[in-house]
Write a protein that holds these residues in place. Sequence first.
Motif, short mmCIF file in Angstrom:
data_model
loop_
_atom_site.label_atom_id
_atom_site.label_comp_id
_atom_site.label_asym_id
_atom_site.label_seq_id
_atom_site.Cartn_x
_atom_site.Cartn_y
_atom_site.Cartn_z
N HIS A 147 0.81 -1.22 0.00
CA HIS A 147 0.00 0.00 0.00
C HIS A 147 0.85 1.28 0.00
O HIS A 147 0.33 2.37 0.19
CB HIS A 147 -0.93 0.00 1.21
N ALA A 148 2.15 1.14 -0.20
CA ALA A 148 3.04 2.31 -0.22
C ALA A 148 2.75 3.19 -1.43
O ALA A 148 2.62 2.71 -2.56
CB ALA A 148 4.50 1.86 -0.25
N GLU A 149 2.64 4.50 -1.20
CA GLU A 149 2.35 5.46 -2.26
C GLU A 149 3.45 6.51 -2.36
O GLU A 149 4.15 6.77 -1.39
CB GLU A 149 1.00 6.14 -2.01
N TYR A 168 -8.24 1.94 0.81
CA TYR A 168 -7.94 0.55 0.45
C TYR A 168 -8.30 -0.41 1.58
O TYR A 168 -8.07 -1.62 1.47
CB TYR A 168 -6.46 0.39 0.13
N GLY A 169 -8.83 0.12 2.68
CA GLY A 169 -9.16 -0.73 3.82
C GLY A 169 -7.93 -1.22 4.55
O GLY A 169 -7.96 -2.28 5.18
N PHE A 170 -6.83 -0.44 4.45
CA PHE A 170 -5.58 -0.86 5.09
C PHE A 170 -5.33 -0.04 6.35
O PHE A 170 -5.40 1.18 6.34
CB PHE A 170 -4.40 -0.70 4.13
N GLN A 171 -5.03 -0.76 7.44
CA GLN A 171 -4.76 -0.12 8.73
C GLN A 171 -3.35 -0.49 9.19
O GLN A 171 -2.99 -1.68 9.19
CB GLN A 171 -5.77 -0.60 9.78
N VAL A 172 -2.54 0.50 9.55
CA VAL A 172 -1.20 0.18 10.05
C VAL A 172 -1.30 -0.58 11.36
O VAL A 172 -2.24 -0.39 12.12
CB VAL A 172 -0.35 1.46 10.24
N HIS A 197 6.73 7.00 -13.91
CA HIS A 197 5.33 6.59 -13.77
C HIS A 197 4.46 7.77 -13.33
O HIS A 197 3.89 7.78 -12.24
CB HIS A 197 5.22 5.44 -12.76
N PRO A 198 4.37 8.81 -14.17
CA PRO A 198 3.56 9.99 -13.83
C PRO A 198 2.08 9.61 -13.68
O PRO A 198 1.55 8.80 -14.43
CB PRO A 198 3.78 10.92 -15.03
N GLY A 199 1.45 10.17 -12.65
CA GLY A 199 0.03 9.90 -12.43
C GLY A 199 -0.23 8.62 -11.66
O GLY A 199 -1.37 8.31 -11.31
N GLN A 200 0.83 7.84 -11.39
CA GLN A 200 0.66 6.59 -10.63
C GLN A 200 0.74 6.89 -9.14
O GLN A 200 1.65 7.56 -8.69
CB GLN A 200 1.76 5.60 -11.04
N SER A 201 -0.22 6.39 -8.39
CA SER A 201 -0.26 6.65 -6.95
C SER A 201 0.57 5.64 -6.15
O SER A 201 1.48 6.02 -5.42
CB SER A 201 -1.70 6.61 -6.44
N LEU A 202 0.29 4.36 -6.34
CA LEU A 202 1.01 3.31 -5.63
C LEU A 202 2.40 3.12 -6.22
O LEU A 202 2.58 3.20 -7.44
CB LEU A 202 0.22 2.00 -5.69
N ILE A 203 3.35 2.84 -5.37
CA ILE A 203 4.73 2.69 -5.85
C ILE A 203 4.90 1.40 -6.65
O ILE A 203 5.52 1.39 -7.71
CB ILE A 203 5.72 2.73 -4.66
N VAL A 204 4.34 0.30 -6.13
CA VAL A 204 4.40 -0.98 -6.86
C VAL A 204 2.97 -1.56 -6.93
O VAL A 204 2.62 -2.46 -6.18
CB VAL A 204 5.38 -1.98 -6.19
N PRO A 205 2.15 -1.05 -7.83
CA PRO A 205 0.76 -1.50 -7.91
C PRO A 205 0.62 -2.87 -8.55
O PRO A 205 1.55 -3.38 -9.19
CB PRO A 205 0.12 -0.43 -8.80
N GLY A 206 -0.57 -3.44 -8.38
CA GLY A 206 -0.89 -4.69 -9.05
C GLY A 206 -1.27 -4.41 -10.50
O GLY A 206 -1.31 -3.25 -10.94
N GLU A 207 -1.60 -5.44 -11.24
CA GLU A 207 -1.92 -5.28 -12.66
C GLU A 207 -3.16 -4.42 -12.88
O GLU A 207 -3.29 -3.75 -13.91
CB GLU A 207 -2.12 -6.66 -13.31
N ASP A 208 -4.08 -4.42 -11.89
CA ASP A 208 -5.31 -3.63 -12.03
C ASP A 208 -5.14 -2.20 -11.55
O ASP A 208 -6.09 -1.41 -11.55
CB ASP A 208 -6.47 -4.30 -11.29
N GLY A 209 -3.93 -1.85 -11.13
CA GLY A 209 -3.68 -0.49 -10.65
C GLY A 209 -3.89 -0.32 -9.17
O GLY A 209 -3.50 0.68 -8.58
N GLY A 210 -4.52 -1.33 -8.53
CA GLY A 210 -4.73 -1.29 -7.09
C GLY A 210 -3.55 -1.91 -6.36
O GLY A 210 -2.54 -2.26 -6.99
N ILE A 212 -0.95 -4.33 -4.90
CA ILE A 212 -0.51 -5.66 -5.30
C ILE A 212 -0.73 -6.63 -4.15
O ILE A 212 -0.68 -6.25 -2.97
CB ILE A 212 0.98 -5.63 -5.71
N ASP A 213 -1.01 -7.88 -4.46
CA ASP A 213 -1.23 -8.89 -3.43
C ASP A 213 0.11 -9.27 -2.79
O ASP A 213 1.11 -9.45 -3.49
CB ASP A 213 -1.90 -10.13 -4.04
N ARG A 214 0.11 -9.42 -1.46
CA ARG A 214 1.36 -9.74 -0.77
C ARG A 214 1.92 -11.09 -1.20
O ARG A 214 3.13 -11.28 -1.22
CB ARG A 214 1.15 -9.74 0.75
N PHE A 215 1.04 -12.04 -1.56
CA PHE A 215 1.52 -13.34 -2.01
C PHE A 215 2.17 -13.25 -3.38
O PHE A 215 3.06 -14.03 -3.72
CB PHE A 215 0.38 -14.36 -2.01
#
Length: 316
Positions: A147-149, A168-172, A197-210, A212-215
Amino acid sequence: KVEAEEKSRVTLAESARKYIKNCDLRDAARASYDAGLVTAEFIEVSGLTYADEVTEETILEYRKSLRDRGCEPRTVKGKDGRVRRWLTKFAGVKEEIFPAGVRCDKKLPTVYTSARIRGLLSEADPFERIAFQLPLKLGLRAGEACHAEFSDISFAGKFFRVQSKPEYGFQVKDYEERDIPIPDDFLAALWEWKGLHPGQSLIVPGEDGGPIDRFELLDMVKAVANRAGLACGKCGPCRNNHHIVKPCAQFTLHKFRRTFITGLILSGISIHTVQAYAGHADLATTMRYLRPLSAGASQIAVSAIDWEPEDFVIGL
C-alpha cells in the motif's frame, strides 16, 4: 425435508463473510484483510462447501498446504489460529475436532547475506528491484509495501511515512504511524521511478492499478531467487517441488525487513530508535535482533580472548 435440512446447514462462505464483517465492525482493518485471505485460502484448499464437513484431517491438510508453499512455522501458526477462531466462533465447528495447535521454536531472526542481496537485486527487473527495496531499505511489512504510495515520501525531508490507507481498507499495525529515513541511493531510485510513472499513486501497484497482493510479492522473491540460481536445493519445497520455479523456503519478503532491522542495530543506531523505525510495539521484539549479521566479527573477538591467563579466576 431434505431441502430444509440443506438450507439449515452453515456454509463456509457465509460464515467467512460473518467473520470478516465482525472484523470490520470492530474497525480492525488489518484483521479483516487477513481474515479474507485465510478464509478464501482454506475454502480453496479444502474444496468443501459446508462447515459440518470439516474434520481433523481437513485442518491437517490445510497446515500441510501452507508448509508445502514454504510458509514458516510462525506463519502457519498464525493462519491456523485465525482459521480456528473463524470456524469455532462463526461456523459452529466444535473445538474437539481441531488437532493440537501448531508449535514453533523461538528461533533467532534469519537475514539475507550481502551476497544474496546482491544476487537478488542484480537479477531483479526494475519493478522487482523497487519492490524488494521497500522492505530492505525501509523495513516495511508486506502490507505496508503493498500500500506504499509516492505521497508517503518526503523527498525534501528524506523520509517515508507509514500510514493507514482507508480507501484501500488498510490499517497500520497498532494504529501507529511512523517516519523512516530513506537512504540517499534509494531516495534517488524512488525519484527516478516516480518520474517514469507519472500519475501513478502506488509505488508498486498490481496489474489492475490497485494494491498488489502480498503473495504475489512473495512469489516474486522466490522466482527471482530461482532465476539467479540461489535456491538452496535442500529445504522441503526445493526437494519436493518439480515445477520450473522452485518456491525455496529460504527466500521470503519478510526476510528483507529482518535484514533491515539487523542492519540498523549493527550500524550502532540505538535500540529504541530501531524500535521506532521498525514499528515494534514491544521493545522485546526488537531485542531479538541483537545478534550479529554473521558470526565472523564475534568469532574474531572471542579468539582474541586470553582464556588461560595466570590470574584467571572463575567466580562461583
